[in-house]
Design an enzyme around this catalytic site. Structure first.
Site: not given
Ligand code: IVH
Length: 694
Positions: A42, A45-46, A91, A125, A237, A419, A437, A443
């Site tokens: 991750d 990726y970020d 997201s 959260e 959420y 090997c 090797c 092999c």
């Molecule tokens: S809020 C506009 N709350 O994280 C608000 N997302 O990296 C959008 N996720 O796509 C999401 N726990 O799948 C929110 N407590 C939480 C979350 C949460 C997990 C996920 C969710 C979102 C991703 C973004």
């Protein structure tokens, strides 16, 4: 991979880099969201997304239509019906350190024009590591459940979501809106995940790597009965739009959700100051390993809904929220053994065999040790207690060994010089980290892996001929060398145990296999070159070679002749842009091996290698001409010049040889301009080059 700092990129390079990143990120999205088989962590990726965002910030006019920043999640695939979300599913922007949280709070203040002492309530959260889902309710009845998909359209998984106990089928309350989408995360608890994998192991089914993949796989089942049997959970959420709810804060909204029968996360907390937020973050980070489900960070949301509305979203993420990610999870365990694995090209890779340990909900019993030097540098010994890291979903890594826990009788690991499969010498060439090797032919592991590569999708692409079949045929002696694949049908006719009589095969499947092999008797040159599995010759290099040499015999003769490094064929090979001394050495070594030539000859009796189409046999004055650029051009970057020349059918080379047709000389040109004069090659200045382009 380009790692040039963003602030040094020229416009043309930035354009190229954005294109590359769009493709790369889409690829990793596909692996993560659709195939549930991520290849990178991750964190990595970020980094890709951050680099993309930074380049877009510097060059806003270069933002692509398919930019990853305008899209969330993966493109759609699969048999599920597509459904449009009421509003796009957004997201979150990510933060990694405390400073990112202070910056987030400052941004809110600046955006809303709030003074330093205006309190900003934030709901914090846990960020559940599952997959997001949307639940549409009409008149209080759950009518449509969907995955996030690309953010605009998801997949209809209503029947599967109906099997989850955390999702109410009906909400009987007059204050619940007539039409709304409740959003949240589908996830699996650790103990449920482990029990499920144990069952799968008993049934010889492939195991899920982690709870997230298990949840994603379960929710995309075609048969809701299968989903019903999977222990899935859901935390609600958010929603598509707060307006019909009449709540003024996110916190009140969560309370309402709970009252209506949704499950909300009990660990959510209302924070009053940035310090409160960070205390909460560190508290949960400490609790993380003992929580019953995976979380990968904390989400902060501005509590006041009117403020959220004013702030809105930029691109794919709301400005009023931040995902504060946790660092990669670590664990300690004992290193029981070091196993040496052999790859297709003979590389020996050390693998740590570990006392099984749970890292973030996943039981880990193997990890990579990279190579010989890494083991020596970290002084890792069998018997040591080691520190492991699981960064995202990728293969865990051994970070270090804890020297104070080392048994007294331990001794440094001696990397084998033979090997483990075939006993041949394993050697390390100067400048290389890998020990290899040299028993290429005898092999067995290498041979089977090479055959797998030979039939793989980007090579011969023989449908229905997967690794399992290759390994079985190899073991039984049916196929030893690539050409054996193409004589399989003939030999099968005379065989006492024809394929159709073997376990797992029938008349139809064996007929289909022979047909699939038959249609691949003609193959384009670049695929053929790639299929040979020559070290360092991947798809891109194979294409360069094919475009340059155009025919199989042209290529082969040139490679054999290139052995003489003083000769013209070697100079020609080296002149191909993208091919250097190291790749050349591997190509020459391959053709210097008599066995390889024999295999090629035998193979060519069974198949036809199609010539590569010469690039644009058009009226273009540049068609099939070889050009070298040197010095700095004023009106375009070197990369743009290259793209323009290639579009007109020219080959662009990096060094001047007798085969060069034009040398384009910019400012501060050095030795190449001189070489051009020496060879009597036509030299163009920038103005002449631009004219030629027209
Ligand atoms: S809020 C506009 N709350 O994280 C608000 N997302 O990296 C959008 N996720 O796509 C999401 N726990 O799948 C929110 N407590 C939480 C979350 C949460 C997990 C996920 C969710 C979102 C991703 C973004």
């Amino acid at each position: 991979m380009t790692t040039m700092p963003v602030d040094q990129l020229k416009e043309e390079e930035a354009r190229e880099e954005l294109k590359r990143l769009a493709k790369l990120i889409a690829h990793h999205d596909m692996l993560y969201y659709i195939e549930d088989q991520p290849e990178i962590s991750d964190a990595d990726y970020d980094k890709l997304r951050q680099r993309n965002a930074a380049i877009e910030k510097r060059f806003p006019h270069l933002v692509r239509e398919d930019s990853p920043s305008l899209r969330v999640g993966a493109p759609l695939l699969g048999p599920f019906k597509k459904v449009k979300h009421l509003k796009p599913v957004l997201s979150l922007d990510n933060g990694f350190e405390d400073k990112d949280v202070y910056d987030f709070m400052d941004r809110i203040r600046r955006f809303l024009g709030l003074s330093r002492d205006t309190p900003i309530d934030i709901v914090a959260e846990p960020k559940i590591d599952g997959l997001s889902a949307t639940l549409r309710y009409e008149k209080g009845i759950f009518i449509l459940g969907a995955t996030r998909g690309d953010g605009t359209e998801g997949e209809d998984i209503t029947q599967n979501l109906k099997t989850l106990k955390d999702i109410p089928e009906v909400v009987e309350d007059k204050t619940f809106p007539a039409l709304t989408e409740i959003r949240g995360e589908v996830y699996m608890r650790h103990n449920d995940f482990l029990a499920m994998n144990q069952e799968r192991e008993k049934d010889h089914l492939p195991l899920f790597a982690n709870p997230r993949n298990a949840a994603a796989g379960s929710v995309r089942q075609l048969d809701p009965k299968v989903t019903a049997s999977r222990p899935l959970k859901f935390f609600a959420y958010s929603c598509d739009d707060y307006s019909p709810f009449h709540e003024t804060t996110h916190w009140d909204f969560l309370v309402k959700l709970k009252g209506w029968g949704f499950t909300t996360n009990p660990l959510a907390r209302l924070c009053k100051t940035t310090e409160d937020i960070l205390t909460y973050y560190h508290e949960l980070e400490a609790q993380r390993a003992s929580l019953p489900y995976d979380i990968d960070g904390i989400v902060y949301k501005v509590n006041r809904i009117d403020w959220q509305r004013r702030m809105g979203a930029s691109g794919r993420a709301p400005r009023w929220a931040l995902a504060h990610k946790f660092p990669a999870e670590k664990a300690q365990t004992v290193l029981k053994d070091i196993l040496i694995q052999v790859g297709r090209t003979g590389t020996l890779t050390p693998v740590a065999i570990l006392e099984p340990v749970t890292v973030g909900g996943v039981v880990v019993s193997r990890a990579t040790l990279h190579n010989e030097d890494e083991i020596a540098r970290k002084d890792i010994r069998v018997g040591d207690t080691v520190l492991l890291q699981r960064a995202g979903d990728v293969i865990p890594q051994v970070l270090s060994s804890l020297k104070d826990k080392r048994p007294e009788d331990s001794h440094p690991f001696i990397f084998p010089h033979t090997c483990p499969v075939c006993g041949s010498h394993a050697v390390r060439l100067p400048g290389e980290v890998a020990r290899k090797c040299i028993g290429g032919l005898i092999c067995t592991t290498q041979a089977a892996l090479r055959l797998r590569h030979f039939v793989s999708r980007d090579a011969f692409d023989i449908e229905g001929f997967g690794s399992k079949h290759i390994d079985a045929f190899y073991k039984e002696g049916l196929i030893h060398s690539p050409q054996d694949i193409f004589t399989l049908e003939e030999r099968n006719k005379e065989s006492l145990t024809p394929l159709r009589t073997r376990e797992g095969w029938g008349p139809l499947s064996s007929h289909n296999l022979f047909k699939a092999i038959d249609v691949r008797r003609k193959i384009p040159l670049h695929r053929f070159i790639y299929s040979l599995g020559i070290p360092q010759v991947g798809q891109a290099t194979a294409k360069l070679l094919a475009r340059h040499y155009l025919s199989y015999t042209g290529w082969k003769d040139a490679m054999i002749a290139a052995k003489d490094q003083g000769g013209e064929p070697y100079a020609e090979l080296m002149s191909i842009d993208g091919i250097g001394p190291s790749v050349s050495a591997d190509l020459i070594a391959f053709f210097d091996e008599p066995h390889n030539l024999k295999v090629l000859d035998e193979l060519l009796q069974e198949i036809t290698v199609l010539n590569e189409a010469p690039p644009q046999a058009s009226a273009s004055p540049l068609a099939n001409k070889t050009i070298v650029f040197t010095g700095t051009l004023d009106r375009m970057t070197r990369s743009e010049a290259k793209v323009r020349a290639e579009a007109l059918g020219a080959k662009v080379s990096s060094s001047v040889s007798a085969k060069t047709d034009y040398v384009v000389v910019g400012a501060d040109a050095g030795s190449k301009a001189k070489a051009a004069h020496a060879f009597g090659i036509k030299v163009l200045n920038e103005v002449e080059w631009l004219k030629l382009l027209e």
